[in-house]
Scaffold this motif. Structure first.
Motif, PDB file in Angstrom:
ATOM      1  N   GLY A 192      48.045  50.194 -26.930  1.00 21.88           N
ATOM      2  CA  GLY A 192      47.076  51.140 -27.450  1.00 21.88           C
ATOM      3  C   GLY A 192      45.823  51.289 -26.627  1.00 21.88           C
ATOM      4  N   ASN A 193      45.952  51.264 -25.301  1.00 24.07           N
ATOM      5  CA  ASN A 193      44.826  51.503 -24.410  1.00 24.07           C
ATOM      6  C   ASN A 193      45.047  52.816 -23.642  1.00 24.07           C
ATOM      7  OD1 ASN A 193      42.653  49.207 -24.204  1.00 24.07           O
ATOM      8  ND2 ASN A 193      44.596  48.157 -24.582  1.00 24.07           N
ATOM      9  N   GLN A 194      44.440  52.950 -22.467  1.00 24.17           N
ATOM     10  CA  GLN A 194      44.573  54.160 -21.659  1.00 24.17           C
ATOM     11  C   GLN A 194      45.194  53.845 -20.300  1.00 24.17           C
ATOM     12  OE1 GLN A 194      43.865  57.324 -22.743  1.00 24.17           O
ATOM     13  NE2 GLN A 194      43.580  56.312 -24.719  1.00 24.17           N
ATOM     14  N   LEU A 195      46.117  52.912 -20.265  1.00 23.97           N
ATOM     15  CA  LEU A 195      46.721  52.458 -19.017  1.00 23.97           C
ATOM     16  C   LEU A 195      47.786  53.430 -18.523  1.00 23.97           C
ATOM     17  CD1 LEU A 195      47.149  48.691 -19.943  1.00 23.97           C
ATOM     18  CD2 LEU A 195      45.429  49.661 -18.409  1.00 23.97           C
ATOM     19  N   HIS A 196      47.715  53.738 -17.220  1.00 22.28           N
ATOM     20  CA  HIS A 196      48.745  54.560 -16.575  1.00 22.28           C
ATOM     21  C   HIS A 196      49.735  53.707 -15.790  1.00 22.28           C
ATOM     22  CE1 HIS A 196      46.839  58.356 -17.579  1.00 22.28           C
ATOM     23  NE2 HIS A 196      45.696  57.922 -17.090  1.00 22.28           N
ATOM     24  N   ILE A 197      49.280  52.513 -15.370  1.00 23.53           N
ATOM     25  CA  ILE A 197      50.051  51.720 -14.422  1.00 23.53           C
ATOM     26  C   ILE A 197      49.630  50.263 -14.553  1.00 23.53           C
ATOM     27  CG2 ILE A 197      48.370  51.969 -12.532  1.00 23.53           C
ATOM     28  CD1 ILE A 197      50.719  52.416 -10.636  1.00 23.53           C
ATOM     29  N   PHE A 198      50.498  49.350 -14.127  1.00 29.21           N
ATOM     30  CA  PHE A 198      50.194  47.923 -14.207  1.00 29.21           C
ATOM     31  C   PHE A 198      49.935  47.346 -12.811  1.00 29.21           C
ATOM     32  CE2 PHE A 198      52.763  48.554 -18.119  1.00 29.21           C
ATOM     33  CZ  PHE A 198      51.757  48.241 -19.028  1.00 29.21           C
ATOM     34  N   PRO A 199      49.223  46.214 -12.721  1.00 32.04           N
ATOM     35  CA  PRO A 199      48.868  45.633 -11.412  1.00 32.04           C
ATOM     36  C   PRO A 199      50.081  45.289 -10.565  1.00 32.04           C
ATOM     37  CG  PRO A 199      47.595  44.613 -13.185  1.00 32.04           C
ATOM     38  CD  PRO A 199      48.648  45.449 -13.840  1.00 32.04           C
ATOM     39  N   THR A 200      49.865  45.213  -9.269  1.00 33.93           N
ATOM     40  CA  THR A 200      50.960  45.019  -8.313  1.00 33.93           C
ATOM     41  C   THR A 200      51.729  43.724  -8.548  1.00 33.93           C
ATOM     42  OG1 THR A 200      49.418  44.017  -6.753  1.00 33.93           O
ATOM     43  CG2 THR A 200      49.825  46.356  -6.510  1.00 33.93           C
TER      44      THR A 200
END
Length: 329
Positions: A192-200
């Motif tokens: 439930g956040n605004q994340l588009h992508i996760f860390p490498t």
């Protein structure tokens, strides 16, 4: 005669209420308005105190005398700020519950709670988390659900004993790469956040539970794009020459007497394709990974976007890799 209390509950909704003096109200017992000397003597050995479901707007100053306190419940009050003078005296505190208050930030002095293992600040109005919170070396669980956080501090990697990080229902847009050095992290909740992508390096974490639903994650929807010619700065060209020409001890010895150069080169990254180093110029790409093969998850969406950095369009145009360019409307 004094009362040898170790646990004191002044929570109105609690089944059990222990009071140091029968004539004291909840507020008087903590503010010491009635008999400060007597109350302090009675409470000085307290190890657990429950002040939940009250109407405190500030931390009672008397708390700074409770140096043996290990657990403190302050949930469901009206706290808008935490007094640094009180916090710095609670050096033995291991558990702090600040849920359901009106906090917009935490003071930097929270780092004085050196023994803190469990911190929960759910359902507040936090807009940021101080970097100094990351000095809490014993912290095992951090709960920050239902706030207004847009980011997490980059120093979060210093929380080396953190096992559970719960930050759902915020406004976080990017997770810091430093999160991925938390080798003891077992539970991560960023739903439930605004994340588009996760860390490498997300997959470097040894997670047992991972919650990420209800984020606007990137999807694999291929479109054509125009590639721009790369123009590298002199600093970037020099850094790549040094980083790729030297490695290990050779690099360390070469910049030993140049602290500024050492500081700059410390931020280098590796290209996901050619594995060569670069500094500040890269292509931000993404790979789509099936987490169900690596982590026990409950989300119906198993394939998630993982950030990847490429050093050049030359590497991007190489065949055989599974990295895609990013286009966010």
């Amino acid at each position: 005669m004094t009362l040898d209390l170790s646990v004191l509950c002044l929570c109105p909704d609690s089944q059990t209420t222990l009071l140091p003096q029968p004539s004291c109200t909840h507020a008087d017992a903590i503010s010491c308005k009635s008999n400060p000397t007597s109350v302090n003597i009675h409470l000085v050995l307290l190890t657990e105190l429950n002040l939940g479901n009250n109407s405190f707007e500030a931390l009672p100053e008397v708390l700074k005398h409770l140096r043996q306190l290990r657990k403190l419940h302050l949930f469901d009050n009206k706290l808008e700020a935490l007094s640094p003078n009180v916090l710095e005296c609670l050096e033995n505190l291991t558990f702090l519950n600040l849920n359901k208050n009106k906090l917009t930030t935490l003071p930097e002095e929270i780092c004085r709670l050196a023994q803190l293992k469990y911190l929960t600040v759910n359902n507040n109005q936090l807009e940021s988390v101080p970097s100094k919170l990351c000095l809490l070396q014993h912290l095992c669980e951090l709960h920050l659900a239902h706030n207004k956080l847009k980011s997490l501090p980059h120093d979060i990697g210093y929380l080396t004993n953190l096992k559970k990080l719960s930050v759902p229902r915020n406004e976080i847009q990017v997770l810091p790469e430093e999160l991925c050095v938390l080798r003891n992290l077992k539970v991560l909740d960023v739903a439930g956040n605004q994340l588009h992508i996760f860390p490498t390096k997300l997959l470097h974490l040894k997670l047992e539970e991972f919650y990420y639903e209800q984020n606007p994650l990137l999807e694999k929807d291929l479109i054509t794009s125009t590639q721009m010619n790369e123009v590298l700065t002199l600093q970037e060209i020099t850094a790549r020459y040094i980083l790729n020409g030297l490695s290990g001890n050779s690099l360390t010895e070469s910049v030993e007497h140049y602290p500024e150069a050492r500081k700059i080169l410390a931020h280098a990254s590796l290209c996901a394709v050619c594995k060569r180093s670069f500094l500040n110029t890269w292509l931000e790409c993404v790979s789509f990974v099936d987490l169900a093969k690596k982590i026990s998850i409950t989300s119906p969406v198993h394939v998630v976007p993982i950030r990847a950095l490429l050093c050049s369009y030359k590497c991007f145009n190489e065949s055989g890799h599974q990295f895609y360019g990013i286009a966010i409307p």
